[in-house]
Design a protein around this motif. Structure first.
Motif, PDB file in Angstrom:
ATOM      1  N   ALA A  34      12.997 -14.056 -18.134  1.00  0.00           N
ATOM      2  CA  ALA A  34      11.651 -14.617 -18.279  1.00  0.00           C
ATOM      3  C   ALA A  34      10.807 -14.318 -17.044  1.00  0.00           C
ATOM      4  O   ALA A  34       9.639 -13.931 -17.155  1.00  0.00           O
ATOM      5  CB  ALA A  34      11.724 -16.123 -18.514  1.00  0.00           C
ATOM      6  N   LEU A  35      11.398 -14.483 -15.865  1.00  0.00           N
ATOM      7  CA  LEU A  35      10.657 -14.188 -14.635  1.00  0.00           C
ATOM      8  C   LEU A  35      10.313 -12.712 -14.533  1.00  0.00           C
ATOM      9  O   LEU A  35       9.225 -12.347 -14.071  1.00  0.00           O
ATOM     10  CB  LEU A  35      11.461 -14.651 -13.418  1.00  0.00           C
ATOM     11  CG  LEU A  35      11.673 -16.160 -13.319  1.00  0.00           C
ATOM     12  CD1 LEU A  35      12.582 -16.496 -12.145  1.00  0.00           C
ATOM     13  CD2 LEU A  35      10.346 -16.887 -13.208  1.00  0.00           C
ATOM     14  N   TRP A  36      11.220 -11.851 -14.977  1.00  0.00           N
ATOM     15  CA  TRP A  36      10.940 -10.419 -14.975  1.00  0.00           C
ATOM     16  C   TRP A  36       9.797 -10.104 -15.928  1.00  0.00           C
ATOM     17  O   TRP A  36       8.923  -9.287 -15.626  1.00  0.00           O
ATOM     18  CB  TRP A  36      12.191  -9.627 -15.352  1.00  0.00           C
ATOM     19  CG  TRP A  36      11.950  -8.162 -15.350  1.00  0.00           C
ATOM     20  CD1 TRP A  36      11.938  -7.319 -14.283  1.00  0.00           C
ATOM     21  CD2 TRP A  36      11.654  -7.344 -16.496  1.00  0.00           C
ATOM     22  NE1 TRP A  36      11.656  -6.043 -14.680  1.00  0.00           N
ATOM     23  CE2 TRP A  36      11.473  -6.026 -16.033  1.00  0.00           C
ATOM     24  CE3 TRP A  36      11.528  -7.609 -17.849  1.00  0.00           C
ATOM     25  CZ2 TRP A  36      11.169  -4.974 -16.889  1.00  0.00           C
ATOM     26  CZ3 TRP A  36      11.222  -6.564 -18.701  1.00  0.00           C
ATOM     27  CH2 TRP A  36      11.059  -5.264 -18.214  1.00  0.00           C
ATOM     28  N   LEU A  37       9.772 -10.750 -17.090  1.00  0.00           N
ATOM     29  CA  LEU A  37       8.682 -10.534 -18.039  1.00  0.00           C
ATOM     30  C   LEU A  37       7.344 -11.011 -17.463  1.00  0.00           C
ATOM     31  O   LEU A  37       6.306 -10.385 -17.696  1.00  0.00           O
ATOM     32  CB  LEU A  37       8.974 -11.246 -19.355  1.00  0.00           C
ATOM     33  CG  LEU A  37      10.025 -10.604 -20.246  1.00  0.00           C
ATOM     34  CD1 LEU A  37      10.365 -11.528 -21.413  1.00  0.00           C
ATOM     35  CD2 LEU A  37       9.557  -9.260 -20.756  1.00  0.00           C
ATOM     36  N   PHE A  42       2.144  -8.750 -15.015  1.00  0.00           N
ATOM     37  CA  PHE A  42       1.151  -8.535 -13.968  1.00  0.00           C
ATOM     38  C   PHE A  42       1.115  -7.081 -13.476  1.00  0.00           C
ATOM     39  O   PHE A  42       0.095  -6.631 -12.974  1.00  0.00           O
ATOM     40  CB  PHE A  42       1.413  -9.455 -12.765  1.00  0.00           C
ATOM     41  CG  PHE A  42       1.074 -10.886 -13.039  1.00  0.00           C
ATOM     42  CD1 PHE A  42      -0.230 -11.273 -13.324  1.00  0.00           C
ATOM     43  CD2 PHE A  42       2.052 -11.854 -13.019  1.00  0.00           C
ATOM     44  CE1 PHE A  42      -0.544 -12.589 -13.581  1.00  0.00           C
ATOM     45  CE2 PHE A  42       1.755 -13.181 -13.276  1.00  0.00           C
ATOM     46  CZ  PHE A  42       0.455 -13.546 -13.556  1.00  0.00           C
ATOM     47  N   THR A  43       2.211  -6.376 -13.605  1.00  0.00           N
ATOM     48  CA  THR A  43       2.277  -5.019 -13.062  1.00  0.00           C
ATOM     49  C   THR A  43       1.937  -3.938 -14.087  1.00  0.00           C
ATOM     50  O   THR A  43       1.734  -2.795 -13.716  1.00  0.00           O
ATOM     51  CB  THR A  43       3.669  -4.727 -12.485  1.00  0.00           C
ATOM     52  OG1 THR A  43       4.649  -4.882 -13.510  1.00  0.00           O
ATOM     53  CG2 THR A  43       3.986  -5.657 -11.320  1.00  0.00           C
ATOM     54  N   GLY A  54       4.728 -15.061 -25.990  1.00  0.00           N
ATOM     55  CA  GLY A  54       5.748 -15.611 -26.885  1.00  0.00           C
ATOM     56  C   GLY A  54       7.147 -15.324 -26.389  1.00  0.00           C
ATOM     57  O   GLY A  54       8.019 -16.204 -26.424  1.00  0.00           O
ATOM     58  N   GLU A  55       7.385 -14.107 -25.926  1.00  0.00           N
ATOM     59  CA  GLU A  55       8.709 -13.758 -25.396  1.00  0.00           C
ATOM     60  C   GLU A  55       9.024 -14.544 -24.131  1.00  0.00           C
ATOM     61  O   GLU A  55      10.150 -15.000 -23.941  1.00  0.00           O
ATOM     62  CB  GLU A  55       8.773 -12.262 -25.116  1.00  0.00           C
ATOM     63  CG  GLU A  55       8.774 -11.415 -26.363  1.00  0.00           C
ATOM     64  CD  GLU A  55       8.685  -9.938 -26.066  1.00  0.00           C
ATOM     65  OE1 GLU A  55       8.745  -9.549 -24.889  1.00  0.00           O
ATOM     66  OE2 GLU A  55       8.564  -9.158 -27.030  1.00  0.00           O
ATOM     67  N   ILE A  56       8.019 -14.707 -23.273  1.00  0.00           N
ATOM     68  CA  ILE A  56       8.230 -15.485 -22.039  1.00  0.00           C
ATOM     69  C   ILE A  56       8.542 -16.936 -22.396  1.00  0.00           C
ATOM     70  O   ILE A  56       9.479 -17.540 -21.848  1.00  0.00           O
ATOM     71  CB  ILE A  56       7.001 -15.382 -21.116  1.00  0.00           C
ATOM     72  CG1 ILE A  56       6.881 -13.964 -20.549  1.00  0.00           C
ATOM     73  CG2 ILE A  56       7.082 -16.398 -19.982  1.00  0.00           C
ATOM     74  CD1 ILE A  56       5.564 -13.682 -19.856  1.00  0.00           C
ATOM     75  N   GLY A  57       7.766 -17.513 -23.311  1.00  0.00           N
ATOM     76  CA  GLY A  57       8.013 -18.897 -23.732  1.00  0.00           C
ATOM     77  C   GLY A  57       9.379 -19.072 -24.368  1.00  0.00           C
ATOM     78  O   GLY A  57      10.091 -20.041 -24.086  1.00  0.00           O
TER      79      GLY A  57
END
Length: 130
Positions: A34-37, A42-43, A54-57
């Protein structure tokens, strides 16, 4: 008679401890994803925002669920059994598709985490029901 109960209770504690530790590791991996996503969002500029959120959540909720299931096992409660079993059965399906996609490293890591959790979860349930 108490000598017979001590090894069995130590065995239960050991299996619960192993499952809790593996669930904590899984939760940390999913949280790292999740942190990588989040970092990825941002990058990279050309990403769809809604699916990415949705994927992060989903990853954050999954990490929280795995952590809660691990706490349940660590505390000797039963509420972590079904979610842990379901999540790892789903993980085996994910590993199957990763094998088919030739992403062997990811698939092997998932299988090495999922199979012991499934085995110990089922053995704990069997021992506690008998």
């Amino acid at each position: 008679m108490s000598n017979k109960k001590k090894p069995e209770s130590a065995k239960k504690y050991s299996a619960r401890s192993i499952v809790a530790t593996l669930l904590y590791i899984e939760a940390a991996i999913v949280l790292a994803l999740a942190l990588w996503l989040i970092f990825f969002s941002f990058t990279h500029e050309n990403e769809e925002t809604a699916p990415l959120l949705g994927e992060i959540g989903f990853a954050l909720l999954g990490a929280a669920g795995l952590y809660a299931a691990g706490r349940g096992f660590a505390k000797g409660k039963n509420y972590g059994r079904s979610p842990a079993l379901l999540a790892n059965l789903i993980a085996l399906g994910v590993a199957y598709y990763q094998f088919q996609g030739a992403f062997y490293i990811g698939a092997v890591v998932i299988v090495l985490l999922a199979l012991p959790i499934i085995y110990f979860t089922l053995s704990i349930a069997k021992n506690e029901s008998s």
